[in-house]
Write a protein that holds these residues in place. Structure first.
Motif, short mmCIF file in Angstrom:
data_model
loop_
_atom_site.label_atom_id
_atom_site.label_comp_id
_atom_site.label_asym_id
_atom_site.label_seq_id
_atom_site.Cartn_x
_atom_site.Cartn_y
_atom_site.Cartn_z
N GLU A 12 0.82 -1.21 0.00
CA GLU A 12 0.00 0.00 0.00
C GLU A 12 0.86 1.26 0.00
OE1 GLU A 12 -2.36 -0.44 3.52
OE2 GLU A 12 -0.77 0.22 4.86
N GLN A 13 0.24 2.34 -0.50
CA GLN A 13 0.85 3.66 -0.44
C GLN A 13 -0.11 4.56 0.32
OE1 GLN A 13 1.79 5.40 -4.27
NE2 GLN A 13 2.58 7.28 -3.35
N ARG A 14 0.41 5.34 1.26
CA ARG A 14 -0.46 6.20 2.06
C ARG A 14 -0.23 7.67 1.74
NH1 ARG A 14 -3.40 3.95 6.28
NH2 ARG A 14 -3.31 1.69 6.05
N GLY A 15 -1.33 8.44 1.80
CA GLY A 15 -1.24 9.86 1.53
C GLY A 15 -2.00 10.64 2.58
N VAL A 16 -2.34 11.87 2.26
CA VAL A 16 -2.93 12.77 3.26
C VAL A 16 -4.33 12.30 3.70
CG1 VAL A 16 -3.96 14.38 1.56
CG2 VAL A 16 -3.24 15.24 3.81
N ALA A 17 -4.61 12.47 4.99
CA ALA A 17 -5.95 12.17 5.53
C ALA A 17 -6.92 13.27 5.09
CB ALA A 17 -5.89 12.10 7.06
N LEU A 18 -8.12 12.89 4.71
CA LEU A 18 -9.11 13.87 4.27
C LEU A 18 -10.09 14.20 5.39
CD1 LEU A 18 -9.98 12.55 0.68
CD2 LEU A 18 -8.20 14.18 1.38
N THR A 19 -10.55 15.45 5.38
CA THR A 19 -11.60 15.87 6.31
C THR A 19 -12.94 15.27 5.84
OG1 THR A 19 -12.07 17.78 4.92
CG2 THR A 19 -10.46 18.11 6.73
N ARG A 20 -13.98 15.49 6.62
CA ARG A 20 -15.30 14.99 6.21
C ARG A 20 -15.66 15.52 4.82
NH1 ARG A 20 -18.59 12.59 9.38
NH2 ARG A 20 -17.67 13.47 11.26
N LYS A 21 -15.35 16.80 4.60
CA LYS A 21 -15.66 17.42 3.31
C LYS A 21 -14.83 16.77 2.18
CE LYS A 21 -15.26 21.96 1.07
NZ LYS A 21 -14.64 23.30 1.24
N GLY A 22 -13.55 16.56 2.46
CA GLY A 22 -12.68 15.94 1.46
C GLY A 22 -13.10 14.51 1.18
N ARG A 23 -13.49 13.81 2.23
CA ARG A 23 -13.88 12.42 2.08
C ARG A 23 -15.18 12.30 1.28
NH1 ARG A 23 -12.79 7.37 4.26
NH2 ARG A 23 -14.19 5.99 3.13
N ALA A 24 -16.08 13.25 1.50
CA ALA A 24 -17.34 13.23 0.73
C ALA A 24 -17.05 13.40 -0.76
CB ALA A 24 -18.29 14.32 1.24
N LEU A 25 -16.11 14.30 -1.07
CA LEU A 25 -15.75 14.51 -2.48
C LEU A 25 -15.07 13.26 -3.04
CD1 LEU A 25 -15.60 16.35 -4.93
CD2 LEU A 25 -13.48 17.36 -3.99
N TYR A 26 -14.20 12.64 -2.23
CA TYR A 26 -13.54 11.40 -2.66
C TYR A 26 -14.57 10.32 -2.97
CZ TYR A 26 -11.14 6.95 -2.42
OH TYR A 26 -10.71 5.68 -2.72
N ASP A 27 -15.51 10.12 -2.02
CA ASP A 27 -16.51 9.06 -2.21
C ASP A 27 -17.37 9.32 -3.45
OD1 ASP A 27 -15.70 7.56 -0.02
OD2 ASP A 27 -17.11 8.53 1.37
N HIS A 28 -17.70 10.59 -3.65
CA HIS A 28 -18.52 10.96 -4.81
C HIS A 28 -17.77 10.66 -6.11
CE1 HIS A 28 -20.90 13.26 -7.60
NE2 HIS A 28 -19.84 14.00 -7.89
N LEU A 29 -16.52 11.05 -6.19
CA LEU A 29 -15.76 10.85 -7.43
C LEU A 29 -15.47 9.37 -7.68
CD1 LEU A 29 -13.33 13.91 -7.21
CD2 LEU A 29 -15.44 13.70 -8.57
N LEU A 30 -15.24 8.62 -6.59
CA LEU A 30 -15.00 7.18 -6.76
C LEU A 30 -16.27 6.49 -7.26
CD1 LEU A 30 -12.78 4.99 -6.34
CD2 LEU A 30 -13.90 4.49 -4.15
N ASP A 31 -17.41 6.87 -6.70
CA ASP A 31 -18.70 6.33 -7.16
C ASP A 31 -18.91 6.62 -8.63
OD1 ASP A 31 -19.50 5.26 -4.83
OD2 ASP A 31 -21.00 6.80 -4.33
N LEU A 32 -18.60 7.85 -9.00
CA LEU A 32 -18.76 8.27 -10.39
C LEU A 32 -17.90 7.40 -11.30
CD1 LEU A 32 -20.15 10.58 -11.97
CD2 LEU A 32 -18.00 11.88 -11.75
N ALA A 33 -16.65 7.23 -10.94
CA ALA A 33 -15.74 6.42 -11.76
C ALA A 33 -16.24 4.99 -11.85
CB ALA A 33 -14.33 6.46 -11.18
N ARG A 34 -16.71 4.44 -10.72
CA ARG A 34 -17.16 3.06 -10.72
C ARG A 34 -18.46 2.88 -11.49
NH1 ARG A 34 -14.56 -0.18 -6.67
NH2 ARG A 34 -16.45 -1.35 -6.29
N SER A 35 -19.31 3.92 -11.46
CA SER A 35 -20.57 3.80 -12.21
C SER A 35 -20.31 3.83 -13.72
CB SER A 35 -21.54 4.92 -11.81
OG SER A 35 -21.06 6.15 -12.31
N ARG A 36 -19.21 4.44 -14.13
CA ARG A 36 -18.88 4.44 -15.57
C ARG A 36 -18.24 3.13 -16.00
NH1 ARG A 36 -16.26 10.42 -16.38
NH2 ARG A 36 -18.09 11.60 -15.74
N ASN A 37 -17.71 2.37 -15.06
CA ASN A 37 -17.15 1.05 -15.36
C ASN A 37 -17.83 0.03 -14.45
OD1 ASN A 37 -14.81 2.92 -16.10
ND2 ASN A 37 -14.06 0.93 -16.83
N PRO A 38 -19.11 -0.25 -14.67
CA PRO A 38 -19.78 -1.16 -13.76
C PRO A 38 -19.18 -2.57 -13.87
CG PRO A 38 -21.22 -0.58 -15.59
CD PRO A 38 -19.95 0.18 -15.79
#
Ligand code: OOG
Ligand code: NI
Length: 460
Positions: free
Chosen positions: A297-323
């Motif tokens: 694994e590679q570790r990077g910066v911890a995200l705040t609640r706001k950052g994590r919400a954006l991360y989850d949203h973008l990951l969902d978006l990417a995954r929905s385009r490659n179901p």
């Protein structure tokens, strides 16, 4: 604290070391991984002096070589709550709640780890710990059989529990007891080549879910992987096949970034290991089981609640385009798509800081004098303090699900409804899990308070 007590940080460091040595002897490929990661890290540090300087400033460079996480799966509430007591002796608390049931894995989990930045610096060892959810098995007879088998086993040595009780009663362990505790606790995580059930029972459990067989059919929660931290996971991923290690098709988590965030992980498939089952006539019956694997694994910066919400949203978006599942045939397209989606996430520490998307630690620059205000932003602009990214110490449920699946094999995966039950998990654990965001916030706040105090300004 009693003068003769060894600090839990020291016990954790000893334990992490002992676990790594044990796993090396059990799974020689783990040694190959350690070698590979050490080489990639040395090369990365040589090629990226700015990264090397940043890790030196945060102190992460000193913990890098000893940094690793393991994973285990337990079968009952009693096993989980005793696990909490045993990890407490090593200064590890349950942090976060992860529900893996939506991914077809009948477990929920927490991460045992140190919580204070100084303790993390001494030893960042963490263990992703999953509890089997028998209630998600629909076959009542099988559920009862599994519960009966689990109720009969003892995963801790009596002495390990005795020493944990002594730690609780007296507030610590002296060196002789601490070393004995490490040796006793290690037994729980060992691989046992002898199953506690017949081949037929194993197959029945396996037929329901391979994970169920992995938890129920053995004497204890063998450590199923131990993961070192790399500074360049793309390089590590490319290097794996060159060393004869078959990596999974895609790296879980965010795409490659200038400013790495959260966690990126890759793994190689589980090993098939010989197991002897209980034969009908009481004699051993040969068979095999696959559970243990390797991960980087590679570790990077911890995200705040706001950052994590954006991360989850973008990951969902990417995954929905490659179901569907990612595999060799669509890996490149998925990674490109992930990169495209994450273009919307700022990739610059000053932006991440200004927008409150990530956690940081503040440091004095060495500039002296009397600052006019205690406002952090003003102190940064005036050159009194600067900040460095605060590293993510936890896990990601979508990534964990991907790791579970790639190692359990994806044939015949069960479907479970979204079934998060943090309250039930905490009931089994015998304690609440800590909120990881509050821990990052505390570290950030402490670092700012220390700077303000050193500068002689009052927090506003
Ligand atoms: C745990 C899988 C999750 C990670 O790094 O996300 C994990 C397991 O297979 O027991 O280790
Ligand atoms: Ni892992």
């Amino acid at each position: 604290m009693n003068q003769n007590f060894v600090s839990p940080d020291q016990i954790r460091a000893w334990f992490s070391r002992a676990m790594s040595d044990m796993y090396k002897s059990e799974v020689p490929l783990y040694d190959t991984l350690l070698d590979l990661v050490a080489q990639v890290n040395a090369k990365t540090l040589a090629e990226q002096p700015e990264l090397a300087a940043q890790l030196a400033r945060t102190g992460e460079i000193e913990r890098l070589d000893i940094e690793r996480h393991g994973a285990i799966r337990v079968g009952t509430a009693e096993e989980l709550s005793n696990m909490r007591r045993v990890f407490a002796v090593m200064g590890m608390q349950p942090v976060g709640y992860y529900d893996l049931s939506p991914a077809g894995v009948p477990v929920h989990s927490t991460a045992f780890r140190a919580t204070h930045e100084q303790a993390l610096q001494a030893s960042p060892f963490r263990v992703f710990t999953s509890l089997l959810r028998l209630e998600l098995i629909d076959d009542a007879a099988l559920r009862e059989k599994a519960a009966r088998i689990l109720a009969a086993r003892r995963i801790f040595t009596p002495r390990a529990l005795e020493l944990a009780a002594r730690f609780e009663a007296e507030g610590g362990l002296d060196e002789a007891c601490a070393r004995e505790f490490v040796a006793e606790a290690l037994h729980t995580f060992r691989w046992h080549g002898e199953a506690t059930v017949s081949l037929q029972d194993y197959q029945e459990l396996h037929g329901q879910h391979r994970l169920i067989a992995d938890v129920v059919a053995f004497k204890g929660p063998h450590i199923n992987h131990l993961t070192p931290r790399t500074l360049d996971i793309d390089e590590a991923q490319a290097e794996m096949p060159r060393r004869g290690v078959a990596a999974k098709a895609v790296i879980e988590g965010p795409p490659p970034r200038k400013c790495p965030m959260l966690l990126r992980q890759t793994s190689f498939k589980a090993l098939e290991e010989a197991v002897s089952f209980i034969g009908a006539d009481g004699r051993a019956a040969p068979g095999s089981h696959t559970a243990r694997f390797g991960e980087i694994e590679q570790r990077g910066v911890a995200l705040t609640r706001k950052g994590r919400a954006l991360y989850d949203h973008l990951l969902d978006l990417a995954r929905s385009r490659n179901p569907g599942a990612t595999n060799e045939s669509n890996a490149a397209a998925y990674m490109q798509n992930l990169q495209d989606c994450f273009a919307a996430f700022p990739d610059d520490y000053s932006e991440l800081h200004a927008q409150g998307l990530a956690y940081f630690r503040y440091y004095l620059t060495g500039k002296t004098g009397a600052p006019a205000s205690a406002d952090a932003q003003a102190l940064i602009e005036q050159g009194y303090i600067r900040y460095e990214p605060l590293v993510y110490e936890d896990f990601l449920p979508v990534s964990a699900a991907g790791i579970f699946q790639s190692n359990l094999g994806d044939k015949g995966q069960a479907e479970y409804a979204q079934n998060a039950s943090q309250a039930a998990f905490e009931q089994a654990l015998g304690a609440p899990v800590l909120d990881e965001l509050a821990l990052y916030q505390d570290t950030q706040d402490r670092s700012l308070a220390a700077c303000l105090q050193a500068l002689g300004v009052q927090a506003g």
